[in-house]
Write a protein that holds these residues in place. Sequence first.
Motif, PDB file in Angstrom:
ATOM      1  N   CYS A 162     -17.291 -18.561  16.337  1.00  0.00           N
ATOM      2  CA  CYS A 162     -18.123 -19.897  16.529  1.00  0.00           C
ATOM      3  C   CYS A 162     -19.426 -19.679  16.611  1.00  0.00           C
ATOM      4  O   CYS A 162     -19.793 -18.417  17.279  1.00  0.00           O
ATOM      5  CB  CYS A 162     -17.206 -20.271  18.062  1.00  0.00           C
TER       6      CYS A 162
ATOM      7  N   CYS B 210     -13.448 -24.683  17.793  1.00  0.00           N
ATOM      8  CA  CYS B 210     -13.531 -23.725  18.556  1.00  0.00           C
ATOM      9  C   CYS B 210     -12.121 -23.664  19.489  1.00  0.00           C
ATOM     10  O   CYS B 210     -12.330 -24.697  20.299  1.00  0.00           O
ATOM     11  CB  CYS B 210     -14.657 -23.196  19.053  1.00  0.00           C
TER      12      CYS B 210
ATOM     13  N   CYS C 187     -20.227 -19.906  20.614  1.00  0.00           N
ATOM     14  CA  CYS C 187     -19.925 -18.810  21.540  1.00  0.00           C
ATOM     15  C   CYS C 187     -19.155 -17.795  21.314  1.00  0.00           C
ATOM     16  O   CYS C 187     -18.759 -16.905  21.958  1.00  0.00           O
ATOM     17  CB  CYS C 187     -18.701 -19.574  22.650  1.00  0.00           C
TER      18      CYS C 187
ATOM     19  N   CYS D 146     -14.548 -23.242  23.130  1.00  0.00           N
ATOM     20  CA  CYS D 146     -15.448 -24.184  23.666  1.00  0.00           C
ATOM     21  C   CYS D 146     -15.183 -25.544  23.120  1.00  0.00           C
ATOM     22  O   CYS D 146     -15.908 -26.629  23.596  1.00  0.00           O
ATOM     23  CB  CYS D 146     -17.001 -23.824  23.390  1.00  0.00           C
TER      24      CYS D 146
HETATM   25 ZN   LIG Z   1     -17.033 -21.870  20.821  1.00  0.00          ZN
END
Ligand SMILES: [Zn+2]
Length: 173
Positions: free
Chosen positions: A52, A38, A55, A41
């Motif tokens: 993701c 990602c 997040c 994050c």
């Molecule tokens: Zn993420």
Amino acid sequence: MGIQATYLGMPLAIDDLDVENLAYFKHCAAHDFHLQRCTACGLVRYPPTTACPWCANPKSDWVPVEAKGAVHSYTEVHHAIQPAFKAHTPYLVLLVDLDTQKGKPTEHEALRVMGNLTTPDGTLAPPETVKSVGIGTRVRMVFADVAPGLAIPHWTIDEVAAQPAKPWRYPEE
Ligand SMILES: [Zn+2]
């Protein structure tokens, strides 16, 4: 362009719109394990997905990941799901905790990658090898070539790793 192939008598297909799996298996075909990381994050995820799971950010980069770990759980298959697998029973399906990112983002998490237990050349492991593997066994990834752009990741015993004295297996006679 999508992929259509056959593996041990089993038809496999990846749709041309399934860009995440096409990219994943293309890396596998190069015998080079990559996963999506990602861009927000920084966590790596498996299996390949469009966003993701931590997040929801849709952007990711493909990064090389060391494909080693320990067996988290397994199932031993005695009744083949189709005729072509019959000659290979019993065989093991492994769920492996990668060393990479183990225990993140919580202590209960790991990148858990499914695969069959094979010999180092990627063929399903013989019964004596199947009996020797259980929870805790250290394994490394190998690839079975299927078609251009498609190889299947499997697991084989890591010959150089320190192994548990007695990996846990279901009680047997
Ligand atoms: Zn993420």
